[in-house]
Write an enzyme that holds these catalytic residues in place. Structure first.
Site, PDB file in Angstrom:
ATOM      1  N   ASP B  81       0.789  -1.226   0.000  1.00 14.67           N
ATOM      2  CA  ASP B  81       0.000   0.000   0.000  1.00 14.67           C
ATOM      3  C   ASP B  81       0.826   1.284   0.000  1.00 14.67           C
ATOM      4  OD1 ASP B  81       0.991  -0.051   2.548  1.00 14.67           O
ATOM      5  OD2 ASP B  81      -0.893   0.498   3.508  1.00 14.67           O
ATOM      6  N   ARG B 263      -4.483   4.970   6.086  1.00 11.41           N
ATOM      7  CA  ARG B 263      -4.713   4.660   4.675  1.00 11.41           C
ATOM      8  C   ARG B 263      -5.820   5.508   4.092  1.00 11.41           C
ATOM      9  NH1 ARG B 263      -4.028  -1.308   2.617  1.00 11.41           N
ATOM     10  NH2 ARG B 263      -4.796  -0.029   0.886  1.00 11.41           N
TER      11      ARG B 263
END
Lengths: 653, 653
Positions: B81, B263
């Protein structure tokens, strides 16, 4: 990494897609019906596409929304090329600015060239100034093919609409017929590939250009006239030794006037240039094409003069004005496009038509409302901003988000945009006629124009032409009736908060994560109203004015449909460092990811004219314009403003 | 505007499309043949997609280029990520950064939490520092779903390739067979939906992940071992009163370690958080999955421990480490993904395999080359940068742009990227083991780790982990053999020019139009070499050193294939204002739109370590890394460097 146990939710895989805008809540219901739409848009140029895109993003489906266009493809389109700073901000708020910023031509400077006293030099550069003087997130114009803007809008539209634009379809007639169906009172006859059908709609938008059928059929009048100047315009790759060919230039030479507009790089790696070239001699006043009636019959004398304008005459005139510098097409095929036109300034008298109950049912937007000269790069911008102004109001009305009552939010479209169109025409008249004039002493009985006078018109116009100085008049969405205004200052163009003006971008630091961020990125075009709360410096005092205001605002948010009100909180320098539990819990509850320090990057309080000791509050409309301002002690003022515009909901307490 | 005469070129309508990257010139010819490709790429993760995209943009067609992937869709993919600053610069150079910058989570800060001396507080925040310390165009990391990066790469790929990735196709075997066809010596057996076929290629790239078939079949060895720590990782929407949940956090609590990675926002409007949670207790050294052989047989004891890791144990351990703060999933379904893993650090011994003539024919890239822990957010980045390093070299070789001779530009891939992989592993070992350790005094015979020691590893590692500090070793593309180095300073991370380092972004003002611009936007990933000429302050002297250098460089540019060398010119403060005709004509000839003042925004000469009195010259490789530096008096040095890498052409004089 060697994973030995793993579990994933099914929804996870959807996260590879680009984000979608969240639709607006809807309190009304609607059933798909054959040949009935809630909104019918006529024309898919910049105004029509922007309208369809916004309504689709707000949640109207293909069953509810139809956009038709007579052309068979997106490719053949107009020749506008200028994108103004405020339009860039708007496109950014839709996530659509990147390609334009990166691949368009950023125009940062303008150079003024005037007759030189040194006869050998003929012309000389008088000055170079920034092209955009108004403070803006994007302090430049961008030039780029209009068709490319349309393609960008349409590509995004196709994420929200399966049908997109229905092409090859033209409007034959439109009329109001409430007796037949009062809910869908607008009747349109449309023709697709020779097949005619009748379509009913609740609302119809005529974004069908300068020769608008909607305007004519609804009996709206285009008022104004053509000027007496003829201009040629040409896009090409040039070969020149003129030193400012990549700057916007206003050249007043003894041989005539030229405007240089640098344009984007093309596939060959070369750069385009647009030239506006004055064709000497005047057409008599009034000898203009009759656009209002659409018959286009020119007076004979004017027609004769216009017919003499050719690619060669345009070049010959340009070459004369550039002397002693040479300018010519770089190679065969370097000329991309050329045209001749006569400046005309007209505005339609009304931008909407009501039904017998007083509800606005038919609107016009874009070139259907206003025509003017292309040189200030306004056309595409004002057209898209017409739609940007109307779309959220229409969506609120359709979705039942507006309260019942005598006021009609849809009235504000004409009130606001007609004002802007008139200002546009007035600026354009002043700018065009000065630009067509000669710099220098009076001659042959014609008044001379000084460079300073020209610069002054250019400067004053910049707030308007950049789009950043737009100021909407008072109306139900713009409330200036404050008795106690917490804002100091009047330089609204530089950011002082004022109802009817757009919220200027500032840079700030987010509390939650230290993200150095643009405030406009919290004011995206998702149709939401925002509360901008600039707290006072007593934020850490649990009984202070800021804490009380935040608590009251929390109740305000709960009184309106869920998600419709978002809150952005900014704080000034505070007496000490703090964590979440040192400040009112409502901040984290509503604004965890929109809570900022307003002094670490820009001086937000200074720019917005807010006293850090007192704080202030602004309600910002879905299109980024300030609706009302209140002091922190007077949250009820914000409540009253919102209640006028948005239906309240039952609150379970 | 009322246009009465108009003419447009047909090519005009193409300008609505997004720009395409210009292909590289090609001096060799190739004929499409059934089941023969110039390049076969195995695997369409970040490494494989980046490779295919670059080669397609450089001009390889679907006849020449095939990328296969065993999976049936782009959606199921890895769980990386993190996107690092240097990767963002690279994506920007491809025009692919906007969505990632706008919709990913920008991670600006990292907070360190450690045991508190106040027993009631348990843990306390020791400090907050910027997440990225290295100077960079993008001073932050971005976290975003790996599948989204892949989708962005693939969407762009489909502008250049009709086929895109051929899915449902797996590699069964690969071998070298020069006797059968020396031009296409790599033989691959591939299977699509049960159908097997044999494909020959000139080159094959194994981007097929940690369990790479290419690596195994070519007999390459993955060297290294697993550590003894087990970790759990979970992505979820959290409900917590921990104050730094939106910052990257390293939490060393008495109950264990947790790393918090904020995130991106998801469709619900909520934000994801990733937690890396240490699972207490150690597995004995060497008890790792045998990745090299792919049999994956763990030692029984380790397997037993690993099987005990569940969603609940991960949460229980996290909750304990966060105490006294609470943390829990926000709602049912808030857990997006979880997994357990054991840290392992391995590098493959060789990244390429040669044929009998000494030409590198098979390469591996990405996870096939290196595996390591996920916590520094490196995986996806190093993988894409492997391909970014190899692609232009391969394209030059295939297109015949490299000169004949004993040197092989393709050797430099292993030389450069193996070095980086080893550095990655070494950093990861230090970082992971310190992160797995406890902060505090020595206990039970285990050495304690001070916060300062941990911070030091973090800080030193930042140049590397950001990607901005990557320094390639000397090789034929990195020439440091200068006798007379015109550059002063050694702080290469902060921008001092140095062969093997990337060119740091600076902001400058373009002469032609006043555009305030990032220099990296002139160093886009189109496969071109660039001459960066920092003139001396004698630029206005027609006989000065700058004028001589620019003249010589003009001859250099002419000696190589057209368009392959681009020139960027920067000037320091000069004694007076000037126009184009006051400076050497070669500037406008080659650099009209890439000629800048280097002092109005950033102090370019200071940042790059160049004396404005003397100037300097750098040749920058197609991937943005500096190849060689020369003084303005020594253009022949740049010539020699380029001649080693690029075939010269006949010049008509």
């Amino acid at each position: 990494m060697p994973v030995f146990t793993e579990h994933a939710a099914a929804s996870r895989e959807l996260r590879v897609l680009p984000s979608f805008a969240p639709p607006l809540p809807r309190l009304t219901s609607t059933t798909p019906q054959t040949d009935k739409y809630e909104v019918l848009i006529v024309g898919a140029g910049p105004a029509g596409l922007m309208m369809e895109l916004l309504l689709a993003r707000y949640g109207l489906s293909d069953d509810s929304l139809l956009c038709i266009d007579a052309k068979s493809t997106t490719l053949k389109s107009g020749q506008a090329d200028g994108v103004q700073p405020r339009t860039l901000e708007t496109l950014k708020s839709l996530g659509l600015a990147d390609e334009i910023l990166c691949e368009g031509c950023q125009m940062w400077q303008v150079a003024f060239w005037n007759p030189s006293e040194d006869k050998e030099k003929i012309i000389e550069r008088t000055s170079i100034i920034p092209d955009v003087a108004a403070p803006s997130r994007y302090p430049f114009e961008v030039t780029i093919h209009q068709g490319r803007i349309e393609r960008i809008l349409e590509t995004d539209l196709l994420r929200y609409s399966k049908r997109g634009v229905q092409r090859n379809t033209k409007l034959l007639d439109v009329r109001m017929d409430e007796d037949g169906d009062a809910e869908y009172p607008v009747v349109a006859e449309i023709e697709t590939d020779g097949q005619t059908r009748t379509v009913r709609s609740k609302f119809l938008i005529g974004a069908d250009g300068a020769h608008s059928v909607v305007r004519r059929k609804m009996g709206l009048k285009l008022e104004g006239e053509s000027s007496d100047h003829i201009w040629g315009v040409v896009d090409l790759v040039v070969d020149t030794d003129f030193p400012d060919i990549r700057r916007r230039c206003a050249i007043h030479s003894p041989a005539g006037s030229v405007m240089v507009i640098p344009r984007e790089r093309i596939a060959t790696g070369e750069y385009l240039t647009r030239l506006y070239v004055q064709v000497p001699g005047d057409v008599a006043h009034g000898d203009d094409l009759d656009l209002a009636s659409g018959t286009g019959t020119p007076v004979v004398d004017a027609r004769a003069r216009r017919s003499q304008v050719t690619e060669k005459t345009i070049f010959d005139n340009a070459a004369a004005a550039f002397a002693p510098y040479y300018i010519r097409p770089k190679s065969d095929g370097a000329v991309d496009w050329w045209a001749a036109y006569q400046i005309g300034q007209r505005v339609t008298d009304r931008f909407s038509v009501k039904d017998s109950r007083g509800i606005n049912r038919v609107f016009i937007a874009g070139d259907a409302c206003h025509t003017h000269s292309p040189k200030a790069g306004q056309g595409m911008n004002v057209s898209m901003m017409d739609s940007y102004n109307l779309a959220w109001k229409l969506a609120y009305f359709i979705n039942g988000l507006t309260p019942d009552g005598p006021n009609d939010i849809l009235d504000t479209y004409h009130q606001e945009r007609h004002t802007i169109a008139q200002q546009l025409i007035e600026f354009d008249k002043a700018f065009s006629s000065m630009f067509s004039g000669k710099i220098g002493p009076a001659e042959d009985g014609v008044d001379g124009l000084t460079h300073d006078e020209f610069m002054e018109v250019f400067r004053r116009g910049n707030g308007f032409t950049s789009g950043c100085g737009v100021e909407y008049p008072e109306n139900m969405t713009v409330d200036r009736s404050s008795t106690e205004n917490p804002i100091r200052g009047t330089d609204f163009l530089s950011g002082i908060l004022y109802p009817g003006r757009r919220l200027l971008n500032v840079r700030l630091v987010r509390h939650a994560d230290g993200y150095r961020r643009d405030i406009q990125d919290d004011f995206t075009s998702t149709g939401r109203f925002r509360i901008l709360c600039l707290t006072s410096s007593d934020l850490l005092d649990p009984t202070g004015i800021s804490a009380q205001a935040l608590k009251a605002l929390s109740q305000t948010i709960a009184r309106f449909p869920a998600s419709l009100l978002e809150q952005v909180v900014v704080h000034p320098r505070l007496p000490r460092d703090f964590m979440w539990n040192d400040i009112p819990r409502e901040v984290k509850q509503h604004s965890e990811m929109s809570f900022y320090s307003g002094y670490e990057m820009d001086d937000v309080y200074g720019i917005y004219g807010v006293d850090p000791e007192k704080g202030a509050l602004a309600i910002v409309r879905p299109d980024g314009y300030i609706g009302v301002i209140a002091s922190l002690a007077d949250i009820s003022r914000a409540d009253r403003y919102l209640e006028t515009l948005i239906r309240t909901v039952q609150v379970d307490l």
